[in-house]
Design an enzyme around this catalytic site. Structure first.
Site, PDB file in Angstrom:
ATOM      1  N   HIS A   1       0.869  -1.006  -0.424  1.00 44.69           N
ATOM      2  CA  HIS A   1      -0.274  -0.292   0.013  1.00 44.69           C
ATOM      3  C   HIS A   1       0.864   0.982   0.087  1.00 44.69           C
ATOM      4  O   HIS A   1       1.882   1.457   0.028  1.00 44.69           O
ATOM      5  CB  HIS A   1      -1.269   0.186   1.449  1.00 44.69           C
ATOM      6  CG  HIS A   1       0.021  -0.365   2.890  1.00 44.69           C
ATOM      7  ND1 HIS A   1       0.504  -0.896   2.780  1.00 44.69           N
ATOM      8  CD2 HIS A   1      -0.950   0.955   3.398  1.00 44.69           C
ATOM      9  CE1 HIS A   1       0.946  -0.648   4.438  1.00 44.69           C
ATOM     10  NE2 HIS A   1       0.269   0.340   4.844  1.00 44.69           N
TER      11      HIS A   1
ATOM     12  N   HIS B   1       1.572   4.098   2.271  1.00 40.94           N
ATOM     13  CA  HIS B   1       1.718   4.349   3.736  1.00 40.94           C
ATOM     14  C   HIS B   1       3.141   4.669   3.167  1.00 40.94           C
ATOM     15  O   HIS B   1       4.022   4.234   2.939  1.00 40.94           O
ATOM     16  CB  HIS B   1       1.475   3.919   4.837  1.00 40.94           C
ATOM     17  CG  HIS B   1       0.336   4.008   5.433  1.00 40.94           C
ATOM     18  ND1 HIS B   1      -0.766   3.365   5.660  1.00 40.94           N
ATOM     19  CD2 HIS B   1      -1.105   5.011   4.540  1.00 40.94           C
ATOM     20  CE1 HIS B   1      -2.465   3.361   6.077  1.00 40.94           C
ATOM     21  NE2 HIS B   1      -2.264   4.576   4.966  1.00 40.94           N
TER      22      HIS B   1
ATOM     23  N   ASP C   1       5.409   4.024   4.806  1.00 43.07           N
ATOM     24  CA  ASP C   1       6.183   3.231   5.912  1.00 43.07           C
ATOM     25  C   ASP C   1       7.047   1.890   4.828  1.00 43.07           C
ATOM     26  O   ASP C   1       7.838   1.590   4.943  1.00 43.07           O
ATOM     27  CB  ASP C   1       6.313   3.117   6.949  1.00 43.07           C
ATOM     28  CG  ASP C   1       4.899   2.262   7.031  1.00 43.07           C
ATOM     29  OD1 ASP C   1       3.889   2.651   6.655  1.00 43.07           O
ATOM     30  OD2 ASP C   1       4.719   1.868   8.278  1.00 43.07           O
ATOM     31  N   HIS C   2       6.241   2.268   3.538  1.00 42.70           N
ATOM     32  CA  HIS C   2       6.422   1.586   2.640  1.00 42.70           C
ATOM     33  C   HIS C   2       6.897   1.466   1.249  1.00 42.70           C
ATOM     34  O   HIS C   2       7.319   0.592   0.753  1.00 42.70           O
ATOM     35  CB  HIS C   2       4.921   0.437   2.300  1.00 42.70           C
ATOM     36  CG  HIS C   2       4.421  -0.195   3.776  1.00 42.70           C
ATOM     37  ND1 HIS C   2       4.418  -1.409   4.349  1.00 42.70           N
ATOM     38  CD2 HIS C   2       3.499   0.337   5.154  1.00 42.70           C
ATOM     39  CE1 HIS C   2       3.649  -1.978   5.406  1.00 42.70           C
ATOM     40  NE2 HIS C   2       3.768  -0.568   6.198  1.00 42.70           N
TER      41      HIS C   2
ATOM     42  N   HIS D   1      -7.090  -2.437   5.280  1.00 41.59           N
ATOM     43  CA  HIS D   1      -6.153  -1.558   6.532  1.00 41.59           C
ATOM     44  C   HIS D   1      -7.272   0.397   6.481  1.00 41.59           C
ATOM     45  O   HIS D   1      -8.014   0.357   5.722  1.00 41.59           O
ATOM     46  CB  HIS D   1      -4.919  -1.269   5.781  1.00 41.59           C
ATOM     47  CG  HIS D   1      -4.005  -0.421   6.115  1.00 41.59           C
ATOM     48  ND1 HIS D   1      -3.719  -1.041   7.505  1.00 41.59           N
ATOM     49  CD2 HIS D   1      -2.797  -0.018   5.472  1.00 41.59           C
ATOM     50  CE1 HIS D   1      -2.816   0.198   7.884  1.00 41.59           C
ATOM     51  NE2 HIS D   1      -2.585   0.720   6.939  1.00 41.59           N
TER      52      HIS D   1
ATOM     53  N   ASP E   1      -0.505  -4.191   5.803  1.00 43.24           N
ATOM     54  CA  ASP E   1      -1.008  -4.179   7.239  1.00 43.24           C
ATOM     55  C   ASP E   1      -2.532  -4.122   7.078  1.00 43.24           C
ATOM     56  O   ASP E   1      -2.762  -3.335   5.988  1.00 43.24           O
ATOM     57  CB  ASP E   1      -0.135  -2.186   7.531  1.00 43.24           C
ATOM     58  CG  ASP E   1       0.645  -2.073   7.607  1.00 43.24           C
ATOM     59  OD1 ASP E   1       1.930  -2.902   7.050  1.00 43.24           O
ATOM     60  OD2 ASP E   1       1.452  -0.824   8.027  1.00 43.24           O
TER      61      ASP E   1
ATOM     62  N   HIS F   1       7.117  -6.109  11.628  1.00 46.92           N
ATOM     63  CA  HIS F   1       5.246  -4.640  11.289  1.00 46.92           C
ATOM     64  C   HIS F   1       5.756  -4.419  12.743  1.00 46.92           C
ATOM     65  O   HIS F   1       4.322  -4.254  13.235  1.00 46.92           O
ATOM     66  CB  HIS F   1       5.139  -4.846  10.464  1.00 46.92           C
ATOM     67  CG  HIS F   1       4.046  -3.482  10.035  1.00 46.92           C
ATOM     68  ND1 HIS F   1       3.232  -2.640  11.123  1.00 46.92           N
ATOM     69  CD2 HIS F   1       4.494  -2.218   9.542  1.00 46.92           C
ATOM     70  CE1 HIS F   1       2.959  -1.205  10.651  1.00 46.92           C
ATOM     71  NE2 HIS F   1       3.659  -1.218   9.403  1.00 46.92           N
TER      72      HIS F   1
HETATM   73 ZN   LIG Z   1       2.966   0.047   8.073  1.00 46.38          ZN
HETATM   74 ZN   LIG Z   2      -0.019   1.283   6.548  1.00 43.62          ZN
END
Ligand SMILES: [Zn+2]
Ligand SMILES: [Zn+2]
Length: 306
Positions: free
Chosen positions: A61, A63, A65-66, A141, A209, A268
């Site tokens: 996805h 976000h 952090d990815h 998510h 996530d 994670h």
């Molecule tokens: Zn994440």
């Molecule tokens: Zn996320």
């Protein structure tokens, strides 16, 4: 040999001792990366598998952090000498998102092909240059997100006796083994005449996530390794998991058990979770083959003996 490495094991933000969640797969020298947060290439560098043969990057996805490690990683892949095209797969909008953040990484020496995963997921996508078969399943998510599964298929055994009996000269055997049809003396020979039933292959799945997604146990069914998020281990954090759409250790373990997977690595972890091992029992009570993931945790999987 199918090598799987957890490049990073953290969620939200990188920590001094924990990079952001990401996984790297290697088979026959060809690699796939799943997710690429800030700092992913630093941990991948330490892993030492190189960058040139990363053929595909799957994004769960969008976000930060990815995905925020993508510009630097793509530049590094270019510096490693890649010229073949590279495939980036992600939810609808993947081309726009990646091109936006990668405006600072122009002039790559290779072409990037984008593949959008439709909202319902897909099955059986053959990743270019590799033997990997990719499938995607919708996660649950705060934005569109997918769990991925990678399969490496294994053909049946070649039956030399059957080939002899057919009267087919040896020079054609290799073609049939490769799945080609052979025409010889006005007769047609097809691979199924000499190949046994398909044997068990190798497989892995990756889910982060998400709250426990509908249908995920079926999607990950029987994989050798499930890498699954466990943002929190402490049962008291369940309200946070529900609010931010993440999973508890116990929920990941329930999926692993229902999917009858070979083993599970948790990943994670919330930055607040300093020592995930403290809560491992919460997963192992449900699924004994649960392990705490850590940066560059690596395992190699081989085909079963015949
Ligand atoms: Zn994440
Ligand atoms: Zn996320």
């Amino acid at each position: 040999m199918f090598d799987i490495a957890l490049v990073g094991s953290g969620g939200m933000m990188p920590l001094a001792h924990r990079h952001l969640s990401s996984a790297m797969l290697r088979y026959e020298g060809r690699m796939v990366l799943i997710d690429c947060g800030e700092g992913t290439q630093v941990s991948a560098k330490q892993l030492g598998w190189g960058f040139k043969t990363i053929d595909c990057i799957c994004l769960t996805h969008f976000h930060a952090d990815h995905i925020m490690g993508l510009p630097g990683l793509l530049l590094t892949i270019g510096h490693a000498g890649r010229e073949e095209s590279l495939t980036i797969i992600g939810p609808v909008g993947v081309a726009r998102i990646v091109q936006s953040i990668c405006i600072v990484a122009s002039d790559l020496p290779f072409k990037v092909n984008f593949v959008e995963v439709p909202p319902g997921g897909f099955k059986g996508f053959k990743i270019p240059f590799t033997s990997y078969i990719l499938s995607a399943h919708p996660a649950f998510h705060r934005c569109p997100c997918f769990a991925y599964r990678i399969d490496i298929e294994r053909k049946g055994k070649f039956d030399a006796a059957a080939a002899k009996e057919l009267g087919l000269p040896v020079r054609f055997w290799n073609k049939l083994q490769k799945g080609e049809v052979v025409e010889h003396e006005s007769q047609t020979f097809t691979p199924d005449m000499v190949m046994g039933e398909q044997r068990r292959g190798l497989s892995m799945a990756y889910c982060t996530d998400s709250r426990p997604p509908k249908g995920l146990p079926e999607f990950v069914s029987g994989v050798d390794l499930l890498i699954c998020e466990g943002q929190y281990g402490d049962p008291a954090k369940l309200p946070n998991a529900k609010a931010y759409k993440h999973m508890m250790f116990s929920e990941a373990a329930t999926i692993a058990r229902a999917g009858n997977v070979g083993k599970m690595w948790l990943t994670h972890f919330s930055p607040s979770l300093q020592n995930p091992k403290e809560y491992l029992k919460n997963a192992r009570d449900i699924f004994p083959k649960s392990y705490v993931g850590f940066d560059r945790k690596t395992e190699s999987f081989v085909f079963e003996e015949d």
